[in-house]
Design a protein around this motif. Sequence first.
Motif, short mmCIF file in Angstrom:
data_model
loop_
_atom_site.label_atom_id
_atom_site.label_comp_id
_atom_site.label_asym_id
_atom_site.label_seq_id
_atom_site.Cartn_x
_atom_site.Cartn_y
_atom_site.Cartn_z
N UNK A 275 0.83 -1.20 0.00
CA UNK A 275 0.00 0.00 0.00
C UNK A 275 0.86 1.25 0.00
N UNK A 276 0.41 2.27 -0.75
CA UNK A 276 1.10 3.56 -0.77
C UNK A 276 0.18 4.67 -0.25
N UNK A 277 -1.00 4.79 -0.85
CA UNK A 277 -1.91 5.87 -0.48
C UNK A 277 -3.32 5.52 -0.93
N UNK A 278 -4.30 6.13 -0.31
CA UNK A 278 -5.69 5.93 -0.68
C UNK A 278 -6.48 7.19 -0.38
N UNK A 279 -7.65 7.26 -1.03
CA UNK A 279 -8.45 8.47 -0.88
C UNK A 279 -9.93 8.15 -0.98
N UNK A 280 -10.67 8.71 -0.04
CA UNK A 280 -12.13 8.75 -0.13
C UNK A 280 -12.46 10.23 0.02
N UNK A 281 -13.05 10.60 1.13
CA UNK A 281 -13.18 12.03 1.45
C UNK A 281 -11.97 12.48 2.25
N UNK A 282 -11.20 11.53 2.75
CA UNK A 282 -9.95 11.82 3.44
C UNK A 282 -8.86 10.98 2.79
N UNK A 283 -7.63 11.23 3.19
CA UNK A 283 -6.50 10.54 2.57
C UNK A 283 -5.74 9.69 3.59
N UNK A 284 -5.08 8.66 3.07
CA UNK A 284 -4.32 7.74 3.88
C UNK A 284 -2.98 7.50 3.20
N UNK A 285 -1.92 7.37 4.00
CA UNK A 285 -0.59 7.16 3.44
C UNK A 285 0.18 6.13 4.27
N UNK A 286 1.04 5.40 3.59
CA UNK A 286 2.01 4.59 4.32
C UNK A 286 3.06 5.54 4.89
N UNK A 287 3.61 5.21 6.03
CA UNK A 287 4.52 6.12 6.73
C UNK A 287 5.71 6.55 5.86
N UNK B 258 5.94 13.39 1.43
CA UNK B 258 6.56 13.41 0.10
C UNK B 258 5.54 13.17 -1.01
N UNK B 259 4.58 12.31 -0.77
CA UNK B 259 3.57 11.96 -1.78
C UNK B 259 2.23 12.59 -1.41
N UNK B 260 1.46 12.94 -2.42
CA UNK B 260 0.11 13.47 -2.21
C UNK B 260 -0.85 12.79 -3.18
N UNK B 261 -1.90 12.19 -2.63
CA UNK B 261 -2.95 11.60 -3.46
C UNK B 261 -4.09 12.59 -3.57
#
Length: 125
Positions: free
Chosen positions: A47-59, A64-67
């Motif tokens: 997993x790297x990142x995910x998005x619904x109404x909010x965002x989630x990232x691997x540590x 550095x990354x933006x979804x």
Amino acid sequence: QVQLVESGGGLVQAGGSLRLSCAASGRTFSSYFMGWFRQAPGKEREFVAAISSITYYVNSVKGRFTISRDNAKNTVYLQMNSLKPEDTAVYYCAADVRGRAVIAGYWDVKKYDYWGQGTQVTVSS
């Protein structure tokens, strides 16, 4: 059936940036929970990142990354800055259309229903 097509991968020097795009089919894209995963040679898909109404990232990519997503264009993006050699992998876009990942386990590949073909990102040192 949902089709996902990634683009934007390539070769970049360490410290550089790339922007990945994932174009999705389907009339209800705004309801899809979207994720980005990556797989390096000899390693499991992670997993790297995910998005619904909010965002989630691997540590390892936080800061550095933006979804992001543009529902009018049926597209999800992954802006990758300050790239490191360890970011080298095939990057995959994934869609959860049944609402499993958004409830729990957004990091779990099994929670996603559709996958793109992947785009190679290579970061040279």
